[in-house]
Design a protein around this motif. Structure first.
Motif, PDB file in Angstrom:
ATOM      1  N   ILE A   1      40.999 -10.570 -18.489  1.00  0.00           N
ATOM      2  CA  ILE A   1      41.140 -10.231 -19.907  1.00  0.00           C
ATOM      3  C   ILE A   1      42.047 -11.251 -20.574  1.00  0.00           C
ATOM      4  O   ILE A   1      43.193 -11.448 -20.152  1.00  0.00           O
ATOM      5  CB  ILE A   1      41.732  -8.819 -20.075  1.00  0.00           C
ATOM      6  CG1 ILE A   1      40.816  -7.772 -19.434  1.00  0.00           C
ATOM      7  CG2 ILE A   1      41.965  -8.504 -21.551  1.00  0.00           C
ATOM      8  CD1 ILE A   1      41.402  -6.371 -19.419  1.00  0.00           C
TER       9      ILE A   1
ATOM     10  N   ILE B   1      43.410  -2.029 -24.109  1.00  0.00           N
ATOM     11  CA  ILE B   1      42.291  -2.876 -23.722  1.00  0.00           C
ATOM     12  C   ILE B   1      41.917  -2.565 -22.286  1.00  0.00           C
ATOM     13  O   ILE B   1      42.765  -2.195 -21.476  1.00  0.00           O
ATOM     14  CB  ILE B   1      42.655  -4.377 -23.886  1.00  0.00           C
ATOM     15  CG1 ILE B   1      41.410  -5.254 -23.782  1.00  0.00           C
ATOM     16  CG2 ILE B   1      43.719  -4.811 -22.890  1.00  0.00           C
ATOM     17  CD1 ILE B   1      41.653  -6.694 -24.223  1.00  0.00           C
ATOM     18  N   TYR B   2      40.620  -2.663 -21.965  1.00  0.00           N
ATOM     19  CA  TYR B   2      40.183  -2.448 -20.589  1.00  0.00           C
ATOM     20  C   TYR B   2      38.892  -3.213 -20.346  1.00  0.00           C
ATOM     21  O   TYR B   2      38.218  -3.655 -21.290  1.00  0.00           O
ATOM     22  CB  TYR B   2      39.966  -0.958 -20.296  1.00  0.00           C
ATOM     23  CG  TYR B   2      38.821  -0.343 -21.075  1.00  0.00           C
ATOM     24  CD1 TYR B   2      37.519  -0.378 -20.581  1.00  0.00           C
ATOM     25  CD2 TYR B   2      39.037   0.254 -22.305  1.00  0.00           C
ATOM     26  CE1 TYR B   2      36.472   0.168 -21.288  1.00  0.00           C
ATOM     27  CE2 TYR B   2      38.005   0.805 -23.032  1.00  0.00           C
ATOM     28  CZ  TYR B   2      36.715   0.761 -22.517  1.00  0.00           C
ATOM     29  OH  TYR B   2      35.690   1.289 -23.231  1.00  0.00           O
ATOM     30  N   GLN B   3      38.567  -3.379 -19.081  1.00  0.00           N
ATOM     31  CA  GLN B   3      37.333  -4.062 -18.699  1.00  0.00           C
ATOM     32  C   GLN B   3      36.870  -3.515 -17.358  1.00  0.00           C
ATOM     33  O   GLN B   3      37.681  -3.197 -16.488  1.00  0.00           O
ATOM     34  CB  GLN B   3      37.570  -5.573 -18.588  1.00  0.00           C
ATOM     35  CG  GLN B   3      36.298  -6.371 -18.295  1.00  0.00           C
ATOM     36  CD  GLN B   3      36.540  -7.863 -18.403  1.00  0.00           C
ATOM     37  OE1 GLN B   3      37.113  -8.330 -19.377  1.00  0.00           O
ATOM     38  NE2 GLN B   3      36.131  -8.607 -17.401  1.00  0.00           N
ATOM     39  N   THR B   4      35.557  -3.383 -17.203  1.00  0.00           N
ATOM     40  CA  THR B   4      35.027  -2.956 -15.913  1.00  0.00           C
ATOM     41  C   THR B   4      35.182  -4.091 -14.905  1.00  0.00           C
ATOM     42  O   THR B   4      35.167  -5.269 -15.259  1.00  0.00           O
ATOM     43  CB  THR B   4      33.546  -2.568 -16.024  1.00  0.00           C
ATOM     44  OG1 THR B   4      32.808  -3.668 -16.567  1.00  0.00           O
ATOM     45  CG2 THR B   4      33.368  -1.366 -16.918  1.00  0.00           C
TER      46      THR B   4
ATOM     47  N   GLN C   1      31.929   1.481 -22.177  1.00  0.00           N
ATOM     48  CA  GLN C   1      32.820   1.478 -23.334  1.00  0.00           C
ATOM     49  C   GLN C   1      33.467   2.839 -23.568  1.00  0.00           C
ATOM     50  O   GLN C   1      34.230   3.020 -24.509  1.00  0.00           O
ATOM     51  CB  GLN C   1      32.042   1.060 -24.598  1.00  0.00           C
ATOM     52  CG  GLN C   1      31.670  -0.411 -24.638  1.00  0.00           C
ATOM     53  CD  GLN C   1      30.612  -0.778 -23.630  1.00  0.00           C
ATOM     54  OE1 GLN C   1      29.581  -0.104 -23.544  1.00  0.00           O
ATOM     55  NE2 GLN C   1      30.840  -1.831 -22.868  1.00  0.00           N
TER      56      GLN C   1
ATOM     57  N   MET D   1      37.808   0.149 -13.070  1.00  0.00           N
ATOM     58  CA  MET D   1      38.196  -0.379 -14.364  1.00  0.00           C
ATOM     59  C   MET D   1      39.572  -1.031 -14.267  1.00  0.00           C
ATOM     60  O   MET D   1      40.324  -0.794 -13.332  1.00  0.00           O
ATOM     61  CB  MET D   1      38.258   0.745 -15.401  1.00  0.00           C
ATOM     62  CG  MET D   1      37.130   1.744 -15.353  1.00  0.00           C
ATOM     63  SD  MET D   1      35.577   1.101 -15.976  1.00  0.00           S
ATOM     64  CE  MET D   1      35.947   1.020 -17.719  1.00  0.00           C
TER      65      MET D   1
ATOM     66  N   ASN E   1      33.900  -6.463 -12.109  1.00  0.00           N
ATOM     67  CA  ASN E   1      32.619  -7.028 -11.697  1.00  0.00           C
ATOM     68  C   ASN E   1      32.613  -7.209 -10.183  1.00  0.00           C
ATOM     69  O   ASN E   1      33.236  -8.129  -9.657  1.00  0.00           O
ATOM     70  CB  ASN E   1      32.385  -8.369 -12.398  1.00  0.00           C
ATOM     71  CG  ASN E   1      31.080  -9.013 -11.981  1.00  0.00           C
ATOM     72  OD1 ASN E   1      30.114  -8.320 -11.647  1.00  0.00           O
ATOM     73  ND2 ASN E   1      31.034 -10.328 -11.984  1.00  0.00           N
TER      74      ASN E   1
ATOM     75  N   ALA F   1      38.250  -8.710 -12.601  1.00  0.00           N
ATOM     76  CA  ALA F   1      38.171  -8.533 -14.050  1.00  0.00           C
ATOM     77  C   ALA F   1      39.246  -9.402 -14.682  1.00  0.00           C
ATOM     78  O   ALA F   1      40.375  -9.454 -14.207  1.00  0.00           O
ATOM     79  CB  ALA F   1      38.385  -7.064 -14.429  1.00  0.00           C
TER      80      ALA F   1
END
Length: 311
Positions: free
Chosen positions: A164, A176-179, A264, A130, A181, A162
């Protein structure tokens, strides 16, 4: 005769290795004597002209947001702890052009900036899944900032990333976060993290501010703590059709709680199993949609989180 030179100005910024992530000084608590975060910075080339006959040096006039001649510096407005990292833009007064600030992570804390080698190594067996952080964004115009993380293998091939986008006014901290890829199963060797004050194709504004704190790159982005017990807890397969087979290993106790968490951070399935001996526990995941998930196993001996992919 005038000769043009480039003077390398290094603006330092962000993060040392912390227990929740492979991010050096991700909480920005380590700072330099110049009030700049250790292990983060910007490589800024400023053209300077030198008259070889007189030795006089001339160059464009650069205006910074604060009195510090840098676009990356310590903020005393942390989300937690004592410090955060702030990034702003500079103004080339001579050319009337805004210079977007960029904070890159780098591993050598003895250096004053990333130079041409930004990035930090990823420890063996460290799970980098993440990309998350807290931020405040105070744009002076219609600015769009961008945070980007790239993961590379030992041959410097990009195997995951990732990105953002950051926009709108956020005077209070937002999380805020994002996996990440991943496009390859190669072993991650090092990563680059960069916070840019201007997304590609966007126009930066002088006076815009971005404050960053507590950057993480694993399960802490979901608010989950991972207790890395010896590698006896395992499950198979990691690319799942219908069922996961779990071997509890060191987690064996009177009972073990198994949770499946989506990208999420929501718990979508949970079972508690009584245990009095070694066994293989089978968990049905046939109803899950395709995508990445996390399996968290907890007992009175510890907690372990691992990821899997549902076909």
């Amino acid at each position: 005769m005038n000769k043009n030179y480039f003077i390398l100005c290094l603006c330092l910024a962000l993060t040392p290795f912390c227990s929740n992530a492979q991010v050096v000084n991700g909480d920005f608590e380590t700072i330099t004597c110049n009030f700049i975060p250790s292990n983060w910075g910007m490589t800024f080339l400023q053209q300077t002209t030198i008259d070889t006959q007189t030795g006089q040096t001339t160059g464009d006039e650069i205006q910074y947001t604060w009195c510090i001649p840098s676009m990356v510096y310590v903020s005393t407005e942390p989300q937690s702890g004592n410090y955060a990292m702030e990034i702003s833009n500079a103004l080339n007064v001579t050319q009337n052009k805004v210079i977007p600030g960029v904070a890159n992570i780098f591993s050598d804390s003895s250096q004053s900036g990333p130079g041409w080698n930004p990035g930090v190594p990823i420890a063996v067996n460290e799970d980098v899944s993440m990309f998350g952080f807290y931020y405040k964004f105070m744009p002076a115009g219609d600015d769009i900032a961008q945070a980007r993380m790239q993961v590379f293998d030992e041959n410097s091939n990009e195997i995951g990333q990732a990105t953002i986008d950051i926009s709108g006014t956020h005077n209070e901290y937002t999380y805020i976060y994002q996996t990440i890829n991943y496009t390859s199963t190669a072993t991650p060797a090092f990563m680059i993290i960069a916070f840019s004050m201007a997304k590609e194709g966007s126009t930066p504004t002088f006076g815009t501010r971005l404050v960053i704190d507590n950057v993480v790159t694993n399960f802490a982005a979901l608010g989950l703590e991972q207790n890395n017990l010896p590698n006896k807890f395992s499950f198979y397969p990691t690319l799942v059709d219908n069922e996961i087979n779990i071997i509890p290993g060191n987690l064996q106790s009177d009972s073990i709680s198994y949770k499946i968490i989506n990208a999420q951070g929501s718990i979508i399935k949970q079972n508690t199993v009584s245990d009095s001996s070694a066994y293989i526990y089978t968990m049905d995941v046939s109803s899950l949609s395709s995508g990445m998930y996390f399996l968290q196993a907890e007992s009175n001996t510890g907690s372990v989180i691992k990821k899997f992919i549902k076909k």
